[in-house]
Write a protein that holds these residues in place. Sequence first.
Motif, PDB file in Angstrom:
ATOM      1  N   LYS A   1       0.842  -1.205   0.000  1.00 15.65           N
ATOM      2  CA  LYS A   1       0.000   0.000   0.000  1.00 15.65           C
ATOM      3  C   LYS A   1       0.876   1.254   0.000  1.00 15.65           C
ATOM      4  N   GLU A   2       2.006   1.193   0.668  1.00 17.33           N
ATOM      5  CA  GLU A   2       2.937   2.327   0.674  1.00 17.33           C
ATOM      6  C   GLU A   2       3.552   2.519  -0.711  1.00 17.33           C
ATOM      7  N   ILE A   3       3.913   1.406  -1.352  1.00 19.45           N
ATOM      8  CA  ILE A   3       4.538   1.462  -2.673  1.00 19.45           C
ATOM      9  C   ILE A   3       3.526   1.889  -3.743  1.00 19.45           C
ATOM     10  N   LYS A   4       2.316   1.350  -3.637  1.00 24.34           N
ATOM     11  CA  LYS A   4       1.275   1.588  -4.650  1.00 24.34           C
ATOM     12  C   LYS A   4       0.009   2.125  -3.968  1.00 24.34           C
ATOM     13  N   PRO A   5       0.044   3.376  -3.521  1.00 21.46           N
ATOM     14  CA  PRO A   5      -1.075   3.892  -2.719  1.00 21.46           C
ATOM     15  C   PRO A   5      -2.410   3.973  -3.446  1.00 21.46           C
ATOM     16  N   SER A   6      -2.371   4.083  -4.755  1.00 21.73           N
ATOM     17  CA  SER A   6      -3.636   4.237  -5.483  1.00 21.73           C
ATOM     18  C   SER A   6      -4.299   2.893  -5.811  1.00 21.73           C
ATOM     19  N   GLU A   7      -3.603   1.792  -5.561  1.00 21.32           N
ATOM     20  CA  GLU A   7      -4.164   0.474  -5.872  1.00 21.32           C
ATOM     21  C   GLU A   7      -4.849  -0.121  -4.645  1.00 21.32           C
ATOM     22  N   GLU A   8      -5.847  -0.966  -4.911  1.00 17.94           N
ATOM     23  CA  GLU A   8      -6.538  -1.656  -3.825  1.00 17.94           C
ATOM     24  C   GLU A   8      -5.604  -2.678  -3.184  1.00 17.94           C
ATOM     25  N   ILE A   9      -5.864  -2.975  -1.931  1.00 20.19           N
ATOM     26  CA  ILE A   9      -5.092  -4.008  -1.241  1.00 20.19           C
ATOM     27  C   ILE A   9      -5.445  -5.352  -1.867  1.00 20.19           C
ATOM     28  N   ILE A  10      -4.423  -6.119  -2.179  1.00 18.37           N
ATOM     29  CA  ILE A  10      -4.605  -7.415  -2.825  1.00 18.37           C
ATOM     30  C   ILE A  10      -5.280  -8.381  -1.858  1.00 18.37           C
ATOM     31  N   ARG A  11      -6.273  -9.101  -2.354  1.00 16.71           N
ATOM     32  CA  ARG A  11      -6.998 -10.068  -1.526  1.00 16.71           C
ATOM     33  C   ARG A  11      -6.375 -11.446  -1.721  1.00 16.71           C
TER      34      ARG A  11
ATOM     35  N   LYS B   1      11.472  -1.191   5.041  1.00 15.21           N
ATOM     36  CA  LYS B   1      11.201  -0.767   3.657  1.00 15.21           C
ATOM     37  C   LYS B   1      10.128   0.324   3.621  1.00 15.21           C
ATOM     38  N   ILE B   2       9.134   0.207   4.481  1.00 14.81           N
ATOM     39  CA  ILE B   2       8.094   1.242   4.557  1.00 14.81           C
ATOM     40  C   ILE B   2       8.729   2.569   4.956  1.00 14.81           C
ATOM     41  N   LYS B   3       9.588   2.540   5.964  1.00 11.68           N
ATOM     42  CA  LYS B   3      10.248   3.771   6.407  1.00 11.68           C
ATOM     43  C   LYS B   3      11.158   4.331   5.324  1.00 11.68           C
ATOM     44  N   GLU B   4      11.894   3.456   4.634  1.00 12.40           N
ATOM     45  CA  GLU B   4      12.738   3.901   3.513  1.00 12.40           C
ATOM     46  C   GLU B   4      11.892   4.590   2.455  1.00 12.40           C
ATOM     47  N   HIS B   5      10.772   3.977   2.120  1.00 13.35           N
ATOM     48  CA  HIS B   5       9.895   4.522   1.092  1.00 13.35           C
ATOM     49  C   HIS B   5       9.330   5.878   1.527  1.00 13.35           C
ATOM     50  N   GLU B   6       8.903   5.966   2.785  1.00 19.78           N
ATOM     51  CA  GLU B   6       8.373   7.231   3.301  1.00 19.78           C
ATOM     52  C   GLU B   6       9.440   8.318   3.258  1.00 19.78           C
ATOM     53  N   ASN B   7      10.677   7.979   3.648  1.00 17.54           N
ATOM     54  CA  ASN B   7      11.767   8.960   3.616  1.00 17.54           C
ATOM     55  C   ASN B   7      12.083   9.398   2.197  1.00 17.54           C
ATOM     56  N   LEU B   8      12.069   8.461   1.265  1.00 14.30           N
ATOM     57  CA  LEU B   8      12.304   8.793  -0.132  1.00 14.30           C
ATOM     58  C   LEU B   8      11.206   9.725  -0.650  1.00 14.30           C
ATOM     59  N   GLN B   9       9.972   9.445  -0.269  1.00 15.32           N
ATOM     60  CA  GLN B   9       8.854  10.292  -0.682  1.00 15.32           C
ATOM     61  C   GLN B   9       9.010  11.706  -0.127  1.00 15.32           C
ATOM     62  N   LYS B  10       9.454  11.815   1.131  1.00 18.16           N
ATOM     63  CA  LYS B  10       9.657  13.135   1.736  1.00 18.16           C
ATOM     64  C   LYS B  10      10.749  13.905   1.011  1.00 18.16           C
ATOM     65  N   LYS B  11      11.847  13.215   0.674  1.00 17.21           N
ATOM     66  CA  LYS B  11      12.968  13.874  -0.004  1.00 17.21           C
ATOM     67  C   LYS B  11      12.583  14.361  -1.393  1.00 17.21           C
ATOM     68  N   THR B  12      11.854  13.521  -2.114  1.00 21.84           N
ATOM     69  CA  THR B  12      11.490  13.876  -3.488  1.00 21.84           C
ATOM     70  C   THR B  12      10.155  14.614  -3.552  1.00 21.84           C
ATOM     71  N   ASN B  13       9.431  14.614  -2.434  1.00 25.29           N
ATOM     72  CA  ASN B  13       8.135  15.288  -2.359  1.00 25.29           C
ATOM     73  C   ASN B  13       7.205  14.836  -3.479  1.00 25.29           C
ATOM     74  N   THR B  14       7.198  13.527  -3.746  1.00 28.96           N
ATOM     75  CA  THR B  14       6.370  12.996  -4.827  1.00 28.96           C
ATOM     76  C   THR B  14       5.301  12.036  -4.317  1.00 28.96           C
ATOM     77  N   LYS B  15       4.965  12.159  -3.061  1.00 28.50           N
ATOM     78  CA  LYS B  15       3.959  11.254  -2.517  1.00 28.50           C
ATOM     79  C   LYS B  15       2.642  11.457  -3.249  1.00 28.50           C
ATOM     80  N   THR B  16       2.025  10.358  -3.612  1.00 35.28           N
ATOM     81  CA  THR B  16       0.761  10.412  -4.316  1.00 35.28           C
ATOM     82  C   THR B  16      -0.317  10.925  -3.370  1.00 35.28           C
ATOM     83  N   PRO B  17      -0.990  12.020  -3.742  1.00 34.96           N
ATOM     84  CA  PRO B  17      -2.030  12.531  -2.844  1.00 34.96           C
ATOM     85  C   PRO B  17      -3.226  11.596  -2.789  1.00 34.96           C
ATOM     86  N   LYS B  18      -3.834  11.549  -1.635  1.00 37.28           N
ATOM     87  CA  LYS B  18      -5.038  10.737  -1.476  1.00 37.28           C
ATOM     88  C   LYS B  18      -6.187  11.460  -2.171  1.00 37.28           C
TER      89      LYS B  18
END
Length: 156
Positions: free
Chosen positions: A45-55, A120-137
């Motif tokens: 969900k962190e990597i692909k925020p716009s996609e549904e959670i896989i069942r 990995k979640i924390k790494e991804h969050e930090n990368l998003q903060k640095k690049t400021n490219t987090k996908t808006p909800k």
Amino acid sequence: MDFLFIYICLDFNYALNDIKIKKQCNAICFHSQQAAEKVLKALLKEIKPSEEIIRTHDISFLFEEIKNNYPIDEEMRKWGILLTKYESNSRYDFCEKIDETQAETAIIMAKKIYKWANEKIKEHENLQKKTNTKTPKPKLVPKNKDPKTKTNNLSR
């Protein structure tokens, strides 16, 4: 994503309580599998925020979805296969009985997967903060007004 972490903590709690109090090895393995599954879904969900959670309950499948972003070592793949078996094999009385060694190993594997995925979640969050490219909800916007109730029907 916060709700997933609550469920992950609950599953770890159930597993640890079962091993300390009741020694219900099948339940321990089931909750260990559930904790690993949910933390991997949180990572996805962190990597692909716009996609549904896989069942799925298949941890190997979740690793396949994650591997394009983060490499998965062979040992973790083996843990995924074993923990996935516990999802169904440990839930029902007619399935194989699981001993304490298997239960303790399941908790260890789930904790290691949790630790890896959480890093990995924390790494991804930090990368998003640095690049400021987090996908808006997506925001709720008025779809139409219902004059009878004087409320808005909201949609995403």
